[in-house]
Design a protein around this motif. Sequence first.
Motif, PDB file in Angstrom:
ATOM      1  N   LEU A   7       6.249  27.162   6.512  1.00  0.00           N
ATOM      2  CA  LEU A   7       6.546  25.782   6.908  1.00  0.00           C
ATOM      3  C   LEU A   7       6.734  25.005   5.617  1.00  0.00           C
ATOM      4  CD1 LEU A   7       3.782  25.251   9.634  1.00  0.00           C
ATOM      5  CD2 LEU A   7       6.054  26.253   9.925  1.00  0.00           C
ATOM      6  N   ALA A   8       7.975  24.816   5.213  1.00  0.00           N
ATOM      7  CA  ALA A   8       8.272  24.221   3.907  1.00  0.00           C
ATOM      8  C   ALA A   8       8.589  22.738   4.049  1.00  0.00           C
ATOM      9  CB  ALA A   8       9.456  24.940   3.259  1.00  0.00           C
ATOM     10  N   SER A   9       7.887  21.925   3.269  1.00  0.00           N
ATOM     11  CA  SER A   9       8.166  20.496   3.257  1.00  0.00           C
ATOM     12  C   SER A   9       7.613  19.900   1.984  1.00  0.00           C
ATOM     13  CB  SER A   9       7.538  19.784   4.468  1.00  0.00           C
ATOM     14  OG  SER A   9       6.116  19.825   4.396  1.00  0.00           O
ATOM     15  N   HIS A  74       4.526  23.772  -0.169  1.00  0.00           N
ATOM     16  CA  HIS A  74       5.000  22.544  -0.808  1.00  0.00           C
ATOM     17  C   HIS A  74       5.656  22.810  -2.162  1.00  0.00           C
ATOM     18  CE1 HIS A  74       3.284  20.135   2.282  1.00  0.00           C
ATOM     19  NE2 HIS A  74       2.030  20.325   1.942  1.00  0.00           N
ATOM     20  N   GLN A  75       5.736  24.082  -2.574  1.00  0.00           N
ATOM     21  CA  GLN A  75       6.306  24.380  -3.885  1.00  0.00           C
ATOM     22  C   GLN A  75       7.830  24.325  -3.843  1.00  0.00           C
ATOM     23  OE1 GLN A  75       4.613  26.869  -2.065  1.00  0.00           O
ATOM     24  NE2 GLN A  75       3.186  27.936  -3.415  1.00  0.00           N
ATOM     25  N   ILE A 131      13.443  15.076  -5.581  1.00  0.00           N
ATOM     26  CA  ILE A 131      14.797  15.552  -5.886  1.00  0.00           C
ATOM     27  C   ILE A 131      14.761  17.015  -6.311  1.00  0.00           C
ATOM     28  CG2 ILE A 131      16.743  15.303  -7.473  1.00  0.00           C
ATOM     29  CD1 ILE A 131      16.198  12.279  -7.485  1.00  0.00           C
ATOM     30  N   GLU A 132      13.823  17.360  -7.169  1.00  0.00           N
ATOM     31  CA  GLU A 132      13.699  18.748  -7.623  1.00  0.00           C
ATOM     32  C   GLU A 132      13.433  19.677  -6.439  1.00  0.00           C
ATOM     33  OE1 GLU A 132      10.743  21.567 -10.365  1.00  0.00           O
ATOM     34  OE2 GLU A 132      10.336  19.417 -10.136  1.00  0.00           O
ATOM     35  N   TYR A 133      12.567  19.254  -5.537  1.00  0.00           N
ATOM     36  CA  TYR A 133      12.208  20.081  -4.388  1.00  0.00           C
ATOM     37  C   TYR A 133      13.428  20.359  -3.513  1.00  0.00           C
ATOM     38  CZ  TYR A 133       9.500  21.765  -0.389  1.00  0.00           C
ATOM     39  OH  TYR A 133       8.996  22.535   0.624  1.00  0.00           O
ATOM     40  N   VAL A 134      14.148  19.314  -3.147  1.00  0.00           N
ATOM     41  CA  VAL A 134      15.303  19.489  -2.265  1.00  0.00           C
ATOM     42  C   VAL A 134      16.393  20.298  -2.962  1.00  0.00           C
ATOM     43  CG1 VAL A 134      17.069  18.318  -0.905  1.00  0.00           C
ATOM     44  CG2 VAL A 134      14.776  17.345  -1.053  1.00  0.00           C
TER      45      VAL A 134
END
Length: 245
Positions: A7-9, A74-75, A131-134
Amino acid sequence: MYADALLASHPRSGGRWLRYLLAHYLAAHHRLDVEVTPQTVFAVVPDHHEEGPRGYRAFQFRGRRNLPLAAVCHQPYSWELHRGYPVVYLARNAYDVIVSAYVYYTQEKPEYSGSMRDFIRHPRLGLGPWIEYVNSWAPALLTHRDAVLLSYRDLNADPEAALTRVLGFLNQAPDPALVQATVRTAGELRSARGIRTGQEGNFWDHLQPDEIFDIQERLDRGLSKHAVHLLQSMGVEVDPFPRDD
Protein backbone atom coordinates in the motif's frame (compact mmCIF):
# COMPACT_ATOMS: atom_id res chain seq x y z
CA MET A 1 9.40 -11.52 4.73
CA TYR A 2 7.61 -11.06 1.40
CA ALA A 3 4.35 -9.10 1.37
CA ASP A 4 1.45 -10.07 -0.86
CA ALA A 5 0.99 -6.43 -1.84
CA LEU A 6 2.19 -2.95 -0.97
CA LEU A 7 0.00 0.00 0.00
CA ALA A 8 2.13 2.86 -1.31
CA SER A 9 1.41 6.46 -0.40
CA HIS A 10 3.26 9.59 0.58
CA PRO A 11 2.64 10.62 4.21
CA ARG A 12 -0.47 12.78 4.77
CA SER A 13 -2.18 11.26 1.73
CA GLY A 14 -4.76 9.06 3.45
CA GLY A 15 -2.58 6.02 3.96
CA ARG A 16 -3.32 5.80 7.68
CA TRP A 17 -7.06 5.81 7.00
CA LEU A 18 -6.71 3.10 4.33
CA ARG A 19 -4.57 1.00 6.68
CA TYR A 20 -7.23 1.28 9.39
CA LEU A 21 -10.02 0.28 7.04
CA LEU A 22 -8.14 -2.73 5.72
CA ALA A 23 -6.96 -3.86 9.16
CA HIS A 24 -10.47 -3.60 10.65
CA TYR A 25 -11.98 -5.59 7.80
CA LEU A 26 -9.33 -8.32 7.82
CA ALA A 27 -9.48 -8.65 11.61
CA ALA A 28 -13.26 -9.08 11.52
CA HIS A 29 -13.47 -11.24 8.41
CA HIS A 30 -10.69 -13.64 9.45
CA ARG A 31 -11.69 -13.52 13.12
CA LEU A 32 -8.27 -12.44 14.26
CA ASP A 33 -7.88 -12.18 17.98
CA VAL A 34 -6.90 -8.51 17.99
CA GLU A 35 -8.64 -5.22 18.71
CA VAL A 36 -7.42 -2.84 16.03
CA THR A 37 -6.15 0.38 17.60
CA PRO A 38 -3.44 2.88 16.64
CA GLN A 39 -1.02 0.71 18.63
CA THR A 40 -2.09 -2.72 17.31
CA VAL A 41 -2.92 -1.95 13.68
CA PHE A 42 0.62 -2.92 12.64
CA ALA A 43 -0.06 -6.49 13.80
CA VAL A 44 -2.44 -6.80 10.85
CA VAL A 45 -1.05 -4.30 8.31
CA PRO A 46 2.64 -3.60 9.03
CA ASP A 47 5.10 -1.24 7.38
CA HIS A 48 7.26 -2.46 4.52
CA HIS A 49 10.54 -2.85 6.38
CA GLU A 50 12.13 -5.38 8.68
CA GLU A 51 13.23 -3.15 11.52
CA GLY A 52 11.25 -1.32 14.17
CA PRO A 53 7.98 -1.94 16.03
CA ARG A 54 5.82 -1.13 12.98
CA GLY A 55 7.59 -3.35 10.43
CA TYR A 56 7.18 -7.00 9.51
CA ARG A 57 8.19 -8.09 13.00
CA ALA A 58 4.91 -6.62 14.24
CA PHE A 59 2.82 -8.86 11.98
CA GLN A 60 1.24 -11.49 14.24
CA PHE A 61 -0.59 -13.80 11.88
CA ARG A 62 1.98 -15.66 9.81
CA GLY A 63 0.56 -18.86 8.43
CA ARG A 64 -3.09 -17.83 8.66
CA ARG A 65 -4.80 -19.32 5.64
CA ASN A 66 -6.11 -16.84 3.06
CA LEU A 67 -5.03 -13.83 5.13
CA PRO A 68 -3.14 -11.44 2.86
CA LEU A 69 -0.09 -9.60 4.11
CA ALA A 70 -0.41 -6.04 2.86
CA ALA A 71 2.40 -3.71 3.93
CA VAL A 72 2.39 0.09 3.93
CA CYS A 73 5.18 1.75 2.00
CA HIS A 74 6.14 5.43 2.30
CA GLN A 75 9.57 5.14 0.68
CA PRO A 76 10.33 6.54 -2.77
CA TYR A 77 10.39 3.76 -5.33
CA SER A 78 13.55 1.72 -5.64
CA TRP A 79 14.15 -1.38 -7.72
CA GLU A 80 15.72 -3.21 -4.78
CA LEU A 81 12.85 -2.60 -2.34
CA HIS A 82 9.74 -2.61 -4.50
CA ARG A 83 10.16 -4.49 -7.77
CA GLY A 84 7.78 -7.36 -8.35
CA TYR A 85 5.21 -6.41 -5.73
CA PRO A 86 1.53 -5.87 -6.54
CA VAL A 87 0.82 -2.26 -5.54
CA VAL A 88 -2.12 -0.22 -4.33
CA TYR A 89 -0.97 3.35 -4.97
CA LEU A 90 -2.83 6.08 -3.08
CA ALA A 91 -2.25 9.69 -4.17
CA ARG A 92 -3.47 13.04 -2.91
CA ASN A 93 -2.91 16.46 -4.45
CA ALA A 94 0.19 18.29 -3.24
CA TYR A 95 -1.73 21.34 -2.01
CA ASP A 96 -3.80 19.37 0.49
CA VAL A 97 -0.76 17.28 1.47
CA ILE A 98 1.14 20.45 2.37
CA VAL A 99 -1.73 21.78 4.48
CA SER A 100 -2.08 18.45 6.31
CA ALA A 101 1.67 18.20 6.86
CA TYR A 102 1.86 21.77 8.17
CA VAL A 103 -0.90 21.09 10.71
CA TYR A 104 0.79 17.84 11.71
CA TYR A 105 4.23 19.34 12.24
CA THR A 106 3.01 22.49 13.97
CA GLN A 107 0.23 21.01 16.15
CA GLU A 108 0.11 17.21 16.34
CA LYS A 109 3.85 16.55 16.35
CA PRO A 110 5.24 20.04 16.87
CA GLU A 111 8.73 20.32 15.47
CA TYR A 112 8.21 23.27 13.17
CA SER A 113 7.25 26.84 14.06
CA GLY A 114 7.86 28.80 10.87
CA SER A 115 5.51 30.21 8.26
CA MET A 116 3.61 28.21 5.69
CA ARG A 117 5.64 29.83 2.90
CA ASP A 118 8.90 28.64 4.47
CA PHE A 119 7.38 25.23 5.21
CA ILE A 120 6.61 24.69 1.53
CA ARG A 121 10.33 25.13 0.83
CA HIS A 122 11.54 23.04 3.77
CA PRO A 123 13.93 20.39 2.39
CA ARG A 124 12.67 17.56 4.65
CA LEU A 125 9.08 18.44 5.58
CA GLY A 126 7.90 20.48 2.62
CA LEU A 127 7.03 19.98 -1.03
CA GLY A 128 10.34 18.58 -2.27
CA PRO A 129 9.95 15.07 -0.78
CA TRP A 130 6.42 14.78 -2.23
CA ILE A 131 7.73 15.63 -5.70
CA GLU A 132 10.56 13.13 -5.29
CA TYR A 133 8.12 10.44 -4.16
CA VAL A 134 5.73 10.84 -7.09
CA ASN A 135 8.55 11.15 -9.63
CA SER A 136 10.11 7.93 -8.36
CA TRP A 137 6.91 5.85 -8.49
CA ALA A 138 5.37 7.18 -11.70
CA PRO A 139 7.50 5.37 -14.32
CA ALA A 140 7.04 2.02 -12.58
CA LEU A 141 3.29 2.46 -12.07
CA LEU A 142 2.61 3.56 -15.64
CA THR A 143 3.93 0.20 -16.89
CA HIS A 144 2.90 -1.94 -13.91
CA ARG A 145 0.57 -4.80 -14.78
CA ASP A 146 -0.51 -5.48 -11.22
CA ALA A 147 -1.48 -2.19 -9.62
CA VAL A 148 -4.54 -0.34 -8.37
CA LEU A 149 -4.46 3.46 -8.58
CA LEU A 150 -6.57 5.09 -5.90
CA SER A 151 -7.00 8.80 -5.30
CA TYR A 152 -7.61 10.38 -1.92
CA ARG A 153 -10.67 12.00 -3.49
CA ASP A 154 -12.15 8.56 -4.18
CA LEU A 155 -11.21 7.20 -0.75
CA ASN A 156 -12.70 10.19 1.03
CA ALA A 157 -15.86 10.36 -1.08
CA ASP A 158 -16.72 6.66 -0.97
CA PRO A 159 -14.57 4.64 1.46
CA GLU A 160 -16.80 1.58 1.01
CA ALA A 161 -16.12 1.47 -2.73
CA ALA A 162 -12.41 2.12 -2.19
CA LEU A 163 -12.10 -0.64 0.39
CA THR A 164 -14.02 -3.02 -1.87
CA ARG A 165 -11.55 -2.33 -4.70
CA VAL A 166 -8.56 -2.96 -2.45
CA LEU A 167 -10.03 -6.17 -1.05
CA GLY A 168 -10.72 -7.50 -4.52
CA PHE A 169 -7.15 -6.69 -5.53
CA LEU A 170 -5.97 -8.72 -2.52
CA ASN A 171 -8.09 -11.69 -3.67
CA GLN A 172 -10.57 -11.23 -0.85
CA ALA A 173 -14.24 -11.65 -1.75
CA PRO A 174 -15.70 -8.51 -0.15
CA ASP A 175 -18.69 -8.94 2.15
CA PRO A 176 -20.77 -5.77 1.49
CA ALA A 177 -22.34 -5.77 4.96
CA LEU A 178 -18.96 -6.18 6.62
CA VAL A 179 -17.43 -3.49 4.42
CA GLN A 180 -20.18 -1.10 5.52
CA ALA A 181 -19.72 -2.02 9.17
CA THR A 182 -15.95 -1.64 8.84
CA VAL A 183 -16.21 1.88 7.47
CA ARG A 184 -18.59 2.82 10.27
CA THR A 185 -16.50 1.23 13.04
CA ALA A 186 -13.18 2.55 11.79
CA GLY A 187 -14.70 5.99 11.31
CA GLU A 188 -15.98 6.03 14.89
CA LEU A 189 -12.55 5.02 16.18
CA ARG A 190 -10.88 7.65 14.04
CA SER A 191 -13.20 10.36 15.37
CA ALA A 192 -12.90 9.22 18.99
CA ARG A 193 -9.11 9.29 18.84
CA GLY A 194 -8.97 12.65 17.11
CA ILE A 195 -7.34 11.41 13.92
CA ARG A 196 -7.44 14.43 11.64
CA THR A 197 -8.83 14.19 8.12
CA GLY A 198 -9.46 16.76 5.45
CA GLN A 199 -11.78 17.14 2.51
CA GLU A 200 -10.50 17.21 -1.05
CA GLY A 201 -9.68 20.82 -1.96
CA ASN A 202 -9.36 21.78 1.69
CA PHE A 203 -6.26 23.81 0.79
CA TRP A 204 -8.38 26.67 -0.58
CA ASP A 205 -9.37 27.52 3.01
CA HIS A 206 -5.82 27.40 4.37
CA LEU A 207 -3.40 28.65 1.73
CA GLN A 208 -2.91 32.22 0.59
CA PRO A 209 -2.87 32.87 -3.18
CA ASP A 210 0.89 33.46 -3.20
CA GLU A 211 1.41 30.13 -1.41
CA ILE A 212 -0.77 28.32 -3.94
CA PHE A 213 1.17 29.92 -6.80
CA ASP A 214 4.45 28.97 -5.11
CA ILE A 215 3.41 25.31 -4.96
CA GLN A 216 2.11 25.48 -8.50
CA GLU A 217 5.40 26.83 -9.83
CA ARG A 218 7.43 24.25 -7.95
CA LEU A 219 5.28 21.44 -9.30
CA ASP A 220 5.63 22.82 -12.80
CA ARG A 221 9.43 22.80 -12.48
CA GLY A 222 9.82 19.64 -10.43
CA LEU A 223 7.30 17.03 -11.56
CA SER A 224 8.36 14.75 -14.39
CA LYS A 225 6.13 14.18 -17.42
CA HIS A 226 5.51 10.65 -16.15
CA ALA A 227 4.36 11.99 -12.78
CA VAL A 228 2.02 14.55 -14.32
CA HIS A 229 0.53 11.89 -16.58
CA LEU A 230 0.05 9.49 -13.67
CA LEU A 231 -1.62 12.06 -11.41
CA GLN A 232 -3.89 13.38 -14.14
CA SER A 233 -4.94 9.84 -15.08
CA MET A 234 -5.99 9.36 -11.43
CA GLY A 235 -7.91 12.63 -11.28
CA VAL A 236 -5.43 14.13 -8.82
CA GLU A 237 -5.24 17.91 -9.21
CA VAL A 238 -1.84 19.20 -10.29
CA ASP A 239 -2.62 22.77 -11.31
CA PRO A 240 -5.60 24.61 -9.76
CA PHE A 241 -5.01 27.51 -12.15
CA PRO A 242 -4.39 25.84 -15.52
CA ARG A 243 -3.04 28.20 -18.14
CA ASP A 244 -2.99 28.00 -21.92
CA ASP A 245 0.40 27.23 -23.42
